[in-house]
Design a protein around this motif. Structure first.
Motif, PDB file in Angstrom:
ATOM      1  N   ASP A 279       0.943  -1.462  -0.242  1.00  0.00           N
ATOM      2  CA  ASP A 279      -0.064  -0.276   0.161  1.00  0.00           C
ATOM      3  C   ASP A 279       0.772   1.083   0.119  1.00  0.00           C
ATOM      4  O   ASP A 279       0.621   2.396  -1.151  1.00  0.00           O
ATOM      5  CB  ASP A 279      -0.895  -0.033   1.466  1.00  0.00           C
ATOM      6  CG  ASP A 279      -1.877  -0.925   0.479  1.00  0.00           C
ATOM      7  OD1 ASP A 279      -1.858  -1.010  -0.059  1.00  0.00           O
ATOM      8  OD2 ASP A 279      -2.848  -1.359   2.537  1.00  0.00           O
TER       9      ASP A 279
ATOM     10  N   ASP B 225       1.185   3.944  -2.792  1.00  0.00           N
ATOM     11  CA  ASP B 225       0.729   5.604  -2.317  1.00  0.00           C
ATOM     12  C   ASP B 225       1.611   6.320  -3.062  1.00  0.00           C
ATOM     13  O   ASP B 225       1.642   7.340  -3.643  1.00  0.00           O
ATOM     14  CB  ASP B 225       0.367   5.654  -1.426  1.00  0.00           C
ATOM     15  CG  ASP B 225      -0.326   6.378  -0.688  1.00  0.00           C
ATOM     16  OD1 ASP B 225      -0.848   7.301  -1.737  1.00  0.00           O
ATOM     17  OD2 ASP B 225      -0.147   6.826   0.841  1.00  0.00           O
TER      18      ASP B 225
ATOM     19  N   SER C  23       2.849   6.834  -6.633  1.00  0.00           N
ATOM     20  CA  SER C  23       1.519   7.359  -7.444  1.00  0.00           C
ATOM     21  C   SER C  23       1.913   8.637  -8.440  1.00  0.00           C
ATOM     22  O   SER C  23       1.345   8.603  -8.876  1.00  0.00           O
ATOM     23  CB  SER C  23       0.421   6.464  -7.023  1.00  0.00           C
ATOM     24  OG  SER C  23       0.498   8.053  -5.172  1.00  0.00           O
TER      25      SER C  23
END
Ligand code: FSX
Ligand code: SF4
Ligand code: F3S
Length: 371
Positions: A146, A150, A153
């Motif tokens: 995750d 995150d 991105s």
């Protein structure tokens, strides 16, 4: 050089009183650029950008690893890479170097991502476990998967430092209990620059970041995301023991006469012929001979997926076509008789050397078979 710390305890550069002066600073940048095969002018540009306050934000993530990549970066000396990097970038999140922890550091991460959205460099150190949804590496209640997705991105560039982040490294060694992989396997479709090595050579990291900051581009990469300036050739191609390989002089056992005389380490399992890296020309900590072969240990292929942690250390490396000297009798054609004569001698000598190496190796094979 001392460090100035921000309110979270993060190092943000040298203290004014004892820092390097401008001349030294520019010189160090030029040396660092030259060391990784970039023009000195790139170093000057980088220094100018830093002086103008254009420090790129770096968010450094730690997952499954030993932190040796950060440690090796901090142990460099001339020019002090750690100092250069910490002077030239704004290190906005780094769990090892920050004094802060817990909520404070998580807040720093979110602030840095928000304030520099689309512009920061995401550096990944360590492998990412995928088994059971990635629960084997969690920070602040979130899995590494995750966090990486995150942070990456909204990054301008993603750099995987070390073999763990490049493809899984040690955590992915058989039986790979957590299904550990590298950043490229998680971020499919995203360009990830990989700087493998266990640990990675800090100069290769610096060269990549330096080019991105000063020129806005990434260095040319191979099909595994490795910068060609550092991983374009095998260790064997520029190994200082290569003449011994070509002449068929091998260390057979640790401490034997060949080993003491600095002969080729192929017979002891050196993976230099199948490992792409620049260790021989870029030793660690800027200390001459501070690299495996330099201190008499075979290369274990720490930059090469499928070699390190996969092949036994003592097993002989697979020899690629270019393991032997590159000049071939066909290349001897020359416009002048004199040049042809010289080339002929050279060509004959090196082809002979290649044959000698292969002859000595096969003699060794027969000796072993008959013993
Ligand atoms: Fe891996 Fe870096 Fe080897 Fe360690 O952290 S590449 S285990 S030396 O240092 O990621
Ligand atoms: Fe160097 Fe290893 Fe090649 Fe021998 S086999 S020349 S020690 S890289
Ligand atoms: Fe690694 Fe081999 Fe260089 S073990 S440090 S790639 S000599």
């Amino acid at each position: 050089m001392g460090w100035r710390m921000d309110r979270l305890g993060a190092p943000v550069g040298s203290t004014e009183g004892d820092g390097v002066d401008r001349r030294d600073f520019v010189k160090a940048c030029m040396m660092a650029a030259a060391a990784v095969g970039l023009p000195a002018s790139v170093g000057v540009k980088w220094a100018e950008a830093a002086e103008a306050g254009l420090k790129p934000s770096v968010i450094w993530l730690h997952f499954q690893e030993c932190t040796g990549c950060t440690e090796s970066l901090l142990r460099t000396s001339q020019p002090g890479i750690a100092e250069l990097i910490l002077d030239l970038v704004s290190l906005d999140y780094h769990e090892t170097l920050f004094a802060a922890a817990g909520y404070q550091i998580e807040e720093a991460l979110h602030q840095a991502m928000e304030a520099n959205a689309g512009k920061y460099i995401c550096v990944v150190e360590g492998a990412i476990p995928r088994k059971d949804g990635g629960i084997y590496c969690q920070i602040g209640g979130r899995t590494a998967i995750d966090i990486l997705n995150d942070v990456a991105s909204n990054a301008a560039a993603v750099v995987a430092i070390g073999s763990c982040a490049s493809w899984g490294g040690i955590p992915s060694a058989d039986p790979n209990p957590t299904d550990a992989v590298g950043a490229p396997q998680i971020l499919e479709g995203t360009t990830v620059v990989t700087i493998p090595g266990c640990p990675a050579n800090p100069y290769n990291f610096l060269g990549t970041v330096l080019q991105f900051v000063a020129m806005g581009s990434l260095p040319a990469l191979d099909d595994k995301g490795r910068p060609l300036f550092a991983y374009g050739r095998t260790i064997h191609e520029h190994c200082p023991r290569r003449a011994h390989f070509d002449a068929g002089r091998f260390a057979r056992q640790y401490g034997d006469e060949g080993h003491r005389l600095g002969y080729c380490l192929y017979a002891l399992g050196c993976k230099g012929p199948e490992t792409h890296a620049n260790c021989s020309v870029m030793p660690f900590g800027e200390v001459s001979d501070a690299w495996p072969i330099g201190i008499g240990h075979p290369c274990i292929g720490c930059t090469e997926q499928g070699v390190v942690f996969n092949k036994p250390m003592h097993a002989e490396a697979t020899l690629p076509e270019n393991a032997y000297p590159p000049i071939h009798p066909d290349h001897r054609a020359s416009p002048s008789a004199a040049a042809a004569g010289v080339a002929g001698i050279i060509g004959g000598a090196v082809v002979g050397a290649g044959l000698m190496a292969s002859k000595k190796m096969s003699e060794r094979g027969s000796e072993e078979e008959s013993s």
